[in-house]
Design an enzyme around this catalytic site. Structure first.
Site, PDB file in Angstrom:
ATOM      1  N   ARG A 127       0.853  -1.049  -0.028  1.00 54.88           N
ATOM      2  CA  ARG A 127       0.013   0.062   0.009  1.00 54.88           C
ATOM      3  C   ARG A 127       0.816   1.236   0.003  1.00 54.88           C
ATOM      4  O   ARG A 127       1.925   1.225   0.797  1.00 54.88           O
ATOM      5  CB  ARG A 127      -0.872  -0.053   1.393  1.00 54.88           C
ATOM      6  CG  ARG A 127      -1.558   1.459   1.476  1.00 54.88           C
ATOM      7  CD  ARG A 127      -2.439   1.408   2.616  1.00 54.88           C
ATOM      8  NE  ARG A 127      -2.132   0.847   3.840  1.00 54.88           N
ATOM      9  CZ  ARG A 127      -2.934   0.613   4.615  1.00 54.88           C
ATOM     10  NH1 ARG A 127      -3.992   0.844   4.688  1.00 54.88           N
ATOM     11  NH2 ARG A 127      -2.394   0.117   6.138  1.00 54.88           N
ATOM     12  N   ARG A 161       3.146   3.932   5.222  1.00 53.05           N
ATOM     13  CA  ARG A 161       3.025   4.212   6.409  1.00 53.05           C
ATOM     14  C   ARG A 161       4.066   3.287   7.379  1.00 53.05           C
ATOM     15  O   ARG A 161       4.557   2.333   6.674  1.00 53.05           O
ATOM     16  CB  ARG A 161       1.511   3.441   6.930  1.00 53.05           C
ATOM     17  CG  ARG A 161       0.631   4.690   6.861  1.00 53.05           C
ATOM     18  CD  ARG A 161      -0.715   4.054   7.094  1.00 53.05           C
ATOM     19  NE  ARG A 161      -1.016   3.231   8.155  1.00 53.05           N
ATOM     20  CZ  ARG A 161      -2.301   2.588   8.453  1.00 53.05           C
ATOM     21  NH1 ARG A 161      -3.258   2.714   7.698  1.00 53.05           N
ATOM     22  NH2 ARG A 161      -2.361   1.821   9.399  1.00 53.05           N
TER      23      ARG A 161
HETATM   24  P1  AP5 Z   1      -7.123   0.039   2.749  1.00 54.67           P
HETATM   25  O1  AP5 Z   1      -8.513   0.560   2.021  1.00 54.67           O
HETATM   26  O2  AP5 Z   1      -6.095   1.128   2.958  1.00 54.67           O
HETATM   27  O3  AP5 Z   1      -7.294  -1.074   4.109  1.00 54.67           O
HETATM   28  P2  AP5 Z   1      -7.919  -0.509   5.469  1.00 54.67           P
HETATM   29  O4  AP5 Z   1      -9.015  -1.473   5.963  1.00 54.67           O
HETATM   30  O5  AP5 Z   1      -8.318   0.936   5.689  1.00 54.67           O
HETATM   31  O6  AP5 Z   1      -6.811  -0.698   6.459  1.00 54.67           O
HETATM   32  P3  AP5 Z   1      -5.947   0.004   7.448  1.00 54.67           P
HETATM   33  O7  AP5 Z   1      -4.648  -0.623   7.559  1.00 54.67           O
HETATM   34  O8  AP5 Z   1      -5.909   1.462   7.191  1.00 54.67           O
HETATM   35  O9  AP5 Z   1      -6.426  -0.264   8.786  1.00 54.67           O
HETATM   36  P4  AP5 Z   1      -5.986  -0.495  10.134  1.00 54.67           P
HETATM   37  O10 AP5 Z   1      -7.277  -0.654  10.852  1.00 54.67           O
HETATM   38  O11 AP5 Z   1      -5.123  -1.458  10.448  1.00 54.67           O
HETATM   39  O12 AP5 Z   1      -5.414   1.037  10.281  1.00 54.67           O
HETATM   40  P5  AP5 Z   1      -5.894   2.393  10.889  1.00 54.67           P
HETATM   41  O13 AP5 Z   1      -5.238   3.446  10.040  1.00 54.67           O
HETATM   42  O14 AP5 Z   1      -7.238   2.252  11.113  1.00 54.67           O
HETATM   43  O15 AP5 Z   1      -6.513  -1.221   1.933  1.00 54.67           O
HETATM   44  C1  AP5 Z   1      -5.357  -1.521   2.103  1.00 54.67           C
HETATM   45  C2  AP5 Z   1      -4.658  -1.994   0.579  1.00 54.67           C
HETATM   46  O16 AP5 Z   1      -5.305  -2.899   0.109  1.00 54.67           O
HETATM   47  C3  AP5 Z   1      -4.693  -0.746  -0.247  1.00 54.67           C
HETATM   48  O17 AP5 Z   1      -3.298  -0.573  -0.985  1.00 54.67           O
HETATM   49  C4  AP5 Z   1      -5.827  -0.844  -1.275  1.00 54.67           C
HETATM   50  O18 AP5 Z   1      -5.605  -0.239  -2.360  1.00 54.67           O
HETATM   51  C5  AP5 Z   1      -5.729  -2.446  -1.289  1.00 54.67           C
HETATM   52  N1  AP5 Z   1      -7.230  -2.698  -1.505  1.00 54.67           N
HETATM   53  C6  AP5 Z   1      -8.284  -2.316  -0.903  1.00 54.67           C
HETATM   54  N2  AP5 Z   1      -9.331  -3.392  -1.006  1.00 54.67           N
HETATM   55  C7  AP5 Z   1      -9.007  -4.176  -2.120  1.00 54.67           C
HETATM   56  C8  AP5 Z   1      -9.567  -4.948  -2.746  1.00 54.67           C
HETATM   57  N3  AP5 Z   1     -10.946  -5.328  -2.752  1.00 54.67           N
HETATM   58  N4  AP5 Z   1      -8.816  -5.868  -3.656  1.00 54.67           N
HETATM   59  C9  AP5 Z   1      -7.351  -5.752  -3.422  1.00 54.67           C
HETATM   60  N5  AP5 Z   1      -6.815  -4.653  -2.926  1.00 54.67           N
HETATM   61  C10 AP5 Z   1      -7.449  -4.037  -2.219  1.00 54.67           C
HETATM   62  O19 AP5 Z   1      -5.189   2.358  12.336  1.00 54.67           O
HETATM   63  C11 AP5 Z   1      -3.531   2.317  12.408  1.00 54.67           C
HETATM   64  C12 AP5 Z   1      -3.433   2.154  14.108  1.00 54.67           C
HETATM   65  O20 AP5 Z   1      -3.981   3.484  14.908  1.00 54.67           O
HETATM   66  C13 AP5 Z   1      -3.859   1.175  14.719  1.00 54.67           C
HETATM   67  O21 AP5 Z   1      -2.922   0.033  14.794  1.00 54.67           O
HETATM   68  C14 AP5 Z   1      -4.108   1.572  16.374  1.00 54.67           C
HETATM   69  O22 AP5 Z   1      -2.889   1.586  17.092  1.00 54.67           O
HETATM   70  C15 AP5 Z   1      -4.649   2.939  16.194  1.00 54.67           C
HETATM   71  N6  AP5 Z   1      -5.782   2.976  16.152  1.00 54.67           N
HETATM   72  C16 AP5 Z   1      -6.687   3.588  15.126  1.00 54.67           C
HETATM   73  N7  AP5 Z   1      -7.944   3.506  15.561  1.00 54.67           N
HETATM   74  C17 AP5 Z   1      -8.341   3.160  16.663  1.00 54.67           C
HETATM   75  C18 AP5 Z   1      -9.118   2.802  17.680  1.00 54.67           C
HETATM   76  N8  AP5 Z   1     -10.447   3.199  17.283  1.00 54.67           N
HETATM   77  N9  AP5 Z   1      -8.913   2.237  18.843  1.00 54.67           N
HETATM   78  C19 AP5 Z   1      -7.673   2.081  19.101  1.00 54.67           C
HETATM   79  N10 AP5 Z   1      -6.469   2.166  18.433  1.00 54.67           N
HETATM   80  C20 AP5 Z   1      -6.774   2.679  17.244  1.00 54.67           C
END
Ligand code: AP5
Length: 218
Positions: A127, A161
């Protein structure tokens, strides 16, 4: 319309939330993006959150809940929002229920984007995003139409990231299964849960989601 997009890291929540917000005039509230901004700006919240994020662990509930409360009360959310990455624990789900009750709002649906673990590591390690507008891409599954140029804004700088490495992804998946997956039965019991198959190509997932959103918005 107020929605939750739920699913494992790399499941496609952000990709689909960006499409749906444009289609329906909703605001995408991505807790991960908000936390990364706080880290970049060096705020108190950012300083506290960084060590958890670097380790692939969840940031403590109280920090997240306060951040979300302020955000969903902002005027731009009046037409509706998509929560992308929140709630992530049963405690956060209960806090959200209280916030919605207090402001007289309801959820229309909770959409689980379901993808098995082995697919997720490949997705996350490939990504990258446009450094200017945040549009998301993938080395294999979603390349910019013109190499090195963002389809959306024409930007030429891209970033990856810090937590998108294999070791941290494994910890994020463990956190998902242990702490976040228990909210699925919580929403199933309220009748709000809908599931989409996130292993299909991006456009097909969008099509399946659109059908659900047409149903629940009416
Ligand atoms: P993408 O759409 O970017 O996936 P995503 O589900 O948004 O994944 P994230 O990694 O952003 O989720 P996350 O939950 O780990 O991270 P977050 O930032 O929330 O897709 C991924 C890739 O695949 C892309 O390149 C895309 O192009 C491709 N793709 C998408 N769909 C596809 C398909 N159908 N087929 C093929 N390819 C595809 O959190 C980060 C950190 O923040 C956490 O680890 C935690 O420490 C903290 N945090 C955030 N929210 C909280 C909370 N509520 N409570 C506690 N800690 C939190």
């Amino acid at each position: 319309m107020n929605l939750i997009f739920l699913g494992p890291p790399g499941g496609g929540k952000g990709t689909q939330a960006r499409i749906a917000q444009d289609q329906y005039g909703l605001v995408q509230i991505a807790t991960g993006d908000m936390l990364r901004d706080a880290v970049k700006q060096g705020t108190e919240l950012g300083k506290k959150a960084k060590e958890y994020m670097d380790a692939g662990q969840l940031v403590p509930d109280d920090l997240i809940v306060n951040m979300i409360r302020e955000r969903i009360e902002a005027p731009d959310c009046a037409n509706g929002f998509i929560l992308d990455g929140f709630p992530r624990t049963v405690e956060q789900a209960k806090a959200l229920d209280r916030m919605l009750d207090d402001t007289g709002r309801k959820l229309n649906a909770v959409i689980e984007i379901r993808v098995p673990d082995d697919e997720l590591v490949r997705r996350i390690t490939g990504r990258f995003t446009c450094a200017n507008c945040g549009e998301g891409y993938h080395d294999e599954f979603k390349k910019p139409q013109k190499d090195g140029v963002c389809d959306k804004c024409g930007g030429t700088e891209f970033s990856r990231r810090e937590d998108d490495n294999e070791e941290t992804v494994r910890s994020r998946l463990t956190a998902y299964h242990e702490q976040t997956a228990p909210i699925i039965p919580y929403y199933e019991s309220t009748g709000l849960l809908r599931v989409v198959d996130g292993t299909k190509p991006i456009e097909e997932v969008t099509g399946d989601l659109t059908k659900i959103l047409e149903e629940v918005s009416g």
